[in-house]
Structure formats: structure tokens, C-alpha cells
Design a protein around this motif. Structure first.
Motif, mmCIF file in Angstrom:
data_model
loop_
_atom_site.group_PDB
_atom_site.id
_atom_site.type_symbol
_atom_site.label_atom_id
_atom_site.label_comp_id
_atom_site.label_asym_id
_atom_site.label_seq_id
_atom_site.Cartn_x
_atom_site.Cartn_y
_atom_site.Cartn_z
ATOM 1 N N ARG A 70 0.920 -1.124 0.098
ATOM 2 C CA ARG A 70 0.009 0.021 -0.209
ATOM 3 C C ARG A 70 0.899 1.316 -0.119
ATOM 4 N N GLU A 71 0.658 2.311 -1.014
ATOM 5 C CA GLU A 71 1.250 3.533 -0.859
ATOM 6 C C GLU A 71 0.368 4.576 -0.159
ATOM 7 N N PHE A 72 -0.871 4.066 0.062
ATOM 8 C CA PHE A 72 -1.880 5.031 1.010
ATOM 9 C C PHE A 72 -2.690 4.086 1.921
ATOM 10 N N VAL A 73 -2.926 4.882 2.957
ATOM 11 C CA VAL A 73 -3.990 4.108 3.806
ATOM 12 C C VAL A 73 -4.958 5.139 4.129
ATOM 13 N N PRO A 88 -12.410 -0.963 5.882
ATOM 14 C CA PRO A 88 -11.351 0.053 5.936
ATOM 15 C C PRO A 88 -9.993 -0.663 5.140
ATOM 16 N N ASP A 89 -9.236 0.214 4.977
ATOM 17 C CA ASP A 89 -7.823 -0.311 4.246
ATOM 18 C C ASP A 89 -6.986 -0.922 5.271
ATOM 19 N N VAL A 90 -6.975 -0.576 6.383
ATOM 20 C CA VAL A 90 -6.350 -1.229 7.757
ATOM 21 C C VAL A 90 -7.381 -1.487 8.784
ATOM 22 N N TRP A 91 -7.574 -3.061 9.076
ATOM 23 C CA TRP A 91 -8.444 -3.235 10.140
ATOM 24 C C TRP A 91 -7.776 -3.601 11.198
ATOM 25 N N VAL A 92 -7.999 -3.038 12.360
ATOM 26 C CA VAL A 92 -7.162 -3.274 13.683
ATOM 27 C C VAL A 92 -7.829 -3.996 14.856
ATOM 28 N N PRO A 93 -7.889 -5.324 14.878
ATOM 29 C CA PRO A 93 -8.495 -5.894 16.023
ATOM 30 C C PRO A 93 -7.827 -5.372 17.366
ATOM 31 N N ASP A 94 -8.333 -4.881 18.139
ATOM 32 C CA ASP A 94 -7.618 -3.910 19.219
ATOM 33 C C ASP A 94 -7.721 -4.564 20.484
ATOM 34 N N ASN A 95 -6.782 -5.288 20.946
ATOM 35 C CA ASN A 95 -6.263 -5.893 22.166
ATOM 36 C C ASN A 95 -5.703 -5.115 22.999
ATOM 37 N N GLU A 96 -5.672 -3.784 23.034
ATOM 38 C CA GLU A 96 -5.409 -3.030 24.032
ATOM 39 C C GLU A 96 -6.174 -2.037 24.491
ATOM 40 N N ASP A 97 -6.490 -0.762 24.204
ATOM 41 C CA ASP A 97 -7.421 0.152 25.009
ATOM 42 C C ASP A 97 -8.630 -0.215 24.671
ATOM 43 N N ALA A 98 -9.181 -0.834 23.596
ATOM 44 C CA ALA A 98 -10.527 -1.032 23.066
ATOM 45 C C ALA A 98 -11.073 -2.246 24.088
ATOM 46 N N THR A 99 -10.163 -2.879 24.564
ATOM 47 C CA THR A 99 -10.580 -4.055 25.343
ATOM 48 C C THR A 99 -10.003 -4.207 26.679
ATOM 49 N N ALA A 100 -11.017 -4.493 27.787
ATOM 50 C CA ALA A 100 -10.675 -4.538 29.010
ATOM 51 C C ALA A 100 -9.245 -5.339 29.278
ATOM 52 N N ALA A 113 2.212 17.586 -8.905
ATOM 53 C CA ALA A 113 1.367 17.919 -7.655
ATOM 54 C C ALA A 113 -0.096 17.116 -7.744
ATOM 55 N N ALA A 114 -0.566 17.493 -9.230
ATOM 56 C CA ALA A 114 -2.160 17.022 -9.672
ATOM 57 C C ALA A 114 -1.927 15.508 -9.474
ATOM 58 N N GLN A 115 -0.789 14.846 -9.611
ATOM 59 C CA GLN A 115 -0.888 13.482 -9.812
ATOM 60 C C GLN A 115 -1.090 12.750 -8.206
ATOM 61 N N THR A 116 -0.725 13.473 -7.329
ATOM 62 C CA THR A 116 -1.009 12.829 -5.969
ATOM 63 C C THR A 116 -2.477 12.051 -5.707
ATOM 64 N N PRO A 117 -3.331 12.948 -5.818
ATOM 65 C CA PRO A 117 -5.018 12.305 -5.834
ATOM 66 C C PRO A 117 -5.155 11.258 -6.965
ATOM 67 N N ILE A 118 -4.461 11.186 -7.996
ATOM 68 C CA ILE A 118 -4.819 10.099 -9.067
ATOM 69 C C ILE A 118 -4.116 9.157 -8.708
ATOM 70 N N THR A 119 -2.798 9.287 -8.154
ATOM 71 C CA THR A 119 -2.056 7.979 -7.606
ATOM 72 C C THR A 119 -2.604 7.316 -6.513
ATOM 73 N N LEU A 120 -3.305 7.989 -5.729
ATOM 74 C CA LEU A 120 -4.136 7.668 -4.507
ATOM 75 C C LEU A 120 -5.239 6.798 -5.111
ATOM 76 N N PHE A 121 -5.883 7.405 -6.063
ATOM 77 C CA PHE A 121 -7.047 6.684 -6.650
ATOM 78 C C PHE A 121 -6.634 5.101 -7.106
ATOM 79 N N GLN A 122 -5.403 5.365 -7.906
ATOM 80 C CA GLN A 122 -5.023 3.985 -8.509
ATOM 81 C C GLN A 122 -4.533 2.996 -7.649
ATOM 82 N N ASP A 123 -4.152 3.610 -6.500
ATOM 83 C CA ASP A 123 -3.415 2.653 -5.282
ATOM 84 C C ASP A 123 -4.927 1.996 -4.885
ATOM 85 N N VAL A 124 -5.800 2.745 -4.380
ATOM 86 C CA VAL A 124 -7.209 2.189 -4.007
ATOM 87 C C VAL A 124 -7.746 1.284 -5.115
#
Length: 434
Positions: A9-12, A44-56, A396-407
């Protein structure tokens, strides 16, 4: 050291956390089982099963078991990356030992989950030596189970002044033969614990905005080929505020944000992508107001700007109490200074294609015209300007297009959503431009 990306992944855009074990439920993994089913624009691009603050704390051993159960059964079909967050603390050897035990348990190939896990998220890191301690645990776990060194990505949450200062040490440390810090993937801000660590106080008890932290994290990511992600926005009903935060972040190069609900995931997945349609803004009393499009004209409906047509190409323009009489040309210039344009996906692709054709023909720069007819108090005013495009503008204009391509390349489950959003023809062109 190089700033080249080391991960697929280049973008998350989205970092979505889910409690790993919920007390009082017949199935303590209920929320994990719901999250692993997310698809398309809600996933999501990254899913985080959270075994720290979100879990007692009392549920974390069960949480580690739930991670194994859910991911071994259903992780293969999850469309994003999976990076469980496990406990760690820079000042607690006991907590770090628990981290190591859970990593060994979750990464054991016999348990069937690790083949669907891309890495782990480490919270509460301290200075750079503490980052290297965590990295060593990853290396030991990889060697224990015959995994390639560096195959498990490490993401850290910047939640202390020590960790923020460590961002400046990364360029000197990554790539040394004595560590595997090149496994680093995401740098995530944790403003709540950061506020506590900084002993900050606000009159309302709310969080300070910490723009410096977000800038420093984004800069650290850029300098080291990593990805920056902002922390959680906990007012989950405040969609407008969430959008404002993302817009501020994107201007810093921080295109990812923590998401707490599937609704926030959907908003954050869409936010950095180019809009479907372009829009004109008018600056009124220090705020940008989006103009309403009607029959090819852009209409201002507010009362912060008043415009009256006089005789003989003369106009009276009142902005914030400042009244001026102007001829038609001066009026157009005045409104042009107040106006700005947000380009659509089609606009960006058109401009990039035009510049590429000009470059192919041997021209290094071309002028791109932007024009519109504004309607203020029923008075029509035509505005236009020429913007020079050179190689820097193109990049500079290429950044949002590169993001789209990565997605598009990494999230085939979102193809239908993207084609519905933009149309198949624009999607096809966007995938080849640049």
C-alpha cells in the motif's frame, strides 16, 4: 537512507479499530465477527483488532484467542489489511512481556491466523531504542516460526513526547544491520495519551488540536517512506467536524485517519479521493462558501456579499461592509480574487492528459483556462483565469490520481462503488493517466 515505500500500500485512508473481547456477551468476539464481514466502501484499508485500549485488561487473553479464531476462519476474505494492536508500554517490562506472549500465540502457524495477518500495531512506544525493542520481538517471532525476516509489518502509535522526538531519529536508524526497522508501515497519532503525557490542560477538558504533532508525524512518514495516520475523532455524530479534520490533515500530507465506526470508515474512504463534480467557492468574511450550480451558473445565496448593477457598466459591490463602485472588468477581477475552484476527477484527468500530450509534442508548459459565470443578487459576472501547468504542477496533480490508482488496485471490492461514483469511462482513464 531511501524514502521508497516497502509495502504494497502506498496510501492508507482508514485505520479501523475493533474490541477483541466484549465482556457480558454470549460471544465475546461478537464485534470482531461483525467487522470482518465489512466489504466495499464500508471496509477499511487497515483493520485493527484492538487488544489494547478498546479491550478491558481482564479480557485481553481471551481477546488474543478471539483474534485467532475469527481471523483463521474469515480473514482470507477480508478485503483490507489486518494489523492487530497488542499491548506495549515503554516503561513496563511486564506489559512488553505480555505483548511478546500474545505475538507468539497469534503468529503460531498451527493456529491458522498468521497467514491472513499483515503485521501488528504497537502502542505507547518511547524513544527510538524502545522502537528497536519492539522490532526485535518481531524478528524473534519470525525466526521462531520460519517466517521471512521483515515479513510482519510494524506500525506504531505516537502517544508521547519521546515517540514524537523519535520520529526525527528514524532516518539515521532505519537500514542499519543491527535492526529491522524497515518493517515499519504506519505512524499513527494517539492524541489522547499524547495529551496526558504532555500534561496539557484546556478550559473545557477537551483535547488540544495538536497540529504540530500531526505535522511532525506526516513529515516523519514522508522522510522515511512510511504512511501517516491521524488519531481518533471521537464525536462520531459530528460528520462535518470529521470532514474538517480530514481536510486539514490532507493539506499536511496525512491522508489517513482513525475510524471508530463503519460510518466513519465510509466517510474517510471517500474523503481524500477527487470529487465527482467540480465546485466553485467564494470567500465570504474569511470563510469559503460553496456556490450552488444552477443552469450552468454558480449562484451565491448568502448576505455577506451584495451586488447591485448601476448604469453604464458600473456596479456597486459590498463585501463585509466595504462598499465599492466598479466597472465590469474590475468587478470580474475582484470576484476572481475571492473565488477558488475545486476540480473534479474528470477535471484532473483532462488536465493531466492535456499536459501529457503537450509534453509529448515538446512543450514544457501550457496554460489551462478556468472560467465560470457567477450569479450574485441576480447579477451575472463572468470570471476566468489562466493557470500555467509545468512538470511540477503535473506532479502535484498526480497525487490524488496515484491515490485513486492505489485504491483501485488494492481494493477490488470497491470497484463497483468507484465506478458508480465516477462512471466507468472516467475510472478507465484515471487508471492509465500518469
Amino acid at each position: 537512507m531511501s524514502t521508497q515505500r516497502r509495502h504494497d500500500r502506498e496510501f492508507v485512508r482508514t485505520f479501523f479499530t475493533t474490541p477483541t473481547a466484549v465482556e457480558g456477551e454470549d460471544d465475546s468476539a461478537k464485534m470482531l465477527r461483525g467487522a470482518v464481514q465489512l466489504r466495499g466502501i464500508e471496509a477499511p484499508d487497515v483493520w485493527v483488532p484492538d487488544n489494547e485500549d478498546a479491550t478491558a485488561p481482564s479480557m485481553r487473553d481471551e481477546g488474543a484467542e478471539n483474534i485467532i479464531d475469527v481471523i483463521s476462519e474469515e480473514g482470507a476474505d477480508f478485503p483490507g489489511e489486518i494489523h492487530p494492536r497488542i499491548v506495549w508500554h515503554r516503561d513496563s517490562p511486564e506489559t512488553r512481556h505480555q505483548c511478546f506472549k500474545h505475538m507468539l500465540q497469534i503468529a503460531d502457524p498451527e493456529n491458522g491466523a498468521i497467514e491472513h495477518i499483515d503485521g501488528f500495531v504497537i502502542p505507547e512506544v518511547g524513544d527510538i531504542d524502545d522502537w528497536k525493542k519492539a522490532d526485535e520481538f518481531f524478528t524473534i517471532v519470525e525466526n521462531e516460526y520460519g517466517l521471512d525476516e521483515g515479513s510482519l509489518a510494524m506500525s506504531v502509535i505516537v502517544e508521547s513526547g519521546e515517540a514524537e522526538l523519535a520520529l526525527g531519529d528514524l532516518r539515521d536508524e532505519m537500514g542499519k544491520p543491527s535492526n529491522n526497522l524497515e518493517r515499519l508501515f504506519l505512524l499513527v497519532d494517539g492524541e489522547v495519551d499524547y495529551t496526558k503525557d504532555m500534561r496539557a490542560i484546556t478550559p473545557t477538558g477537551g483535547l488540544p488540536p495538536w497540529p504540530e504533532l500531526r505535522h511532525n508525524t506526516s513529515r516523519g512518514a514522508s522522510a522515511n517512506g512510511l504512511i501517516a495516520v491521524d488519531g481518533p475523532y471521537d464525536d462520531i455524530r459530528d460528520v462535518e467536524g470529521y470532514h474538517e479534520r480530514m481536510t486539514e490533515n490532507q493539506a499536511k500530507g496525512m491522508l489517513g485517519i482513525w475510524s471508530l465506526t463503519p460510518g466513519q470508515v465510509e466517510e474517510a474512504n471517500k474523503s481524500p479521493l477527487p470529487p465527482k463534480t467540480g465546485s466553485w467557492l467564494l470567500e465570504v468574511n474569511g470563510r469559503d462558501v460553496e456556490l450552488r450550480e444552477e443552469d450552468g451558473q454558480y449562484v451565491y445565496d448568502g448576505d455577506g456579499i451584495e451586488l447591485e448593477e448601476l448604469d453604464d457598466d458600473q456596479y456597486r459591490l459590498t463585501v463585509g461592509g466595504d462598499e465599492r463602485e466598479l466597472d465590469g472588468d474590475a468587478l470580474a477581477e475582484e470576484l476572481l480574487d475571492l473565488a477558488s475552484y475545486i476540480p473534479s476527477m474528470n477535471d484532473i484527468v483532462d488536465s493531466m492528459e492535456e499536459f501529457e500530450a503537450a509534453k509529448e509534442a515538446g512543450r514544457g508548459a501550457i496554460a489551462m483556462e478556468q472560467s465560470a459565470t457567477l450569479l450574485v443578487d441576480d447579477v451575472e459576472v463572468s470570471i476566468s483565469n489562466d493557470r500555467m501547468w509545468d512538470e511540477a504542477t503535473y506532479q502535484a496533480a498526480q497525487t490524488p490520481i496515484t491515490l485513486f490508482q492505489d485504491v483501485y488496485e488494492n481494493r477490488p471490492d470497491q470497484h463497483e462503488d468507484l465506478e458508480e461514483m465516477y462512471g466507468e469511462e472516467i475510472v478507465e482513464r484515471a487508471m492509465v493517466v500518469g
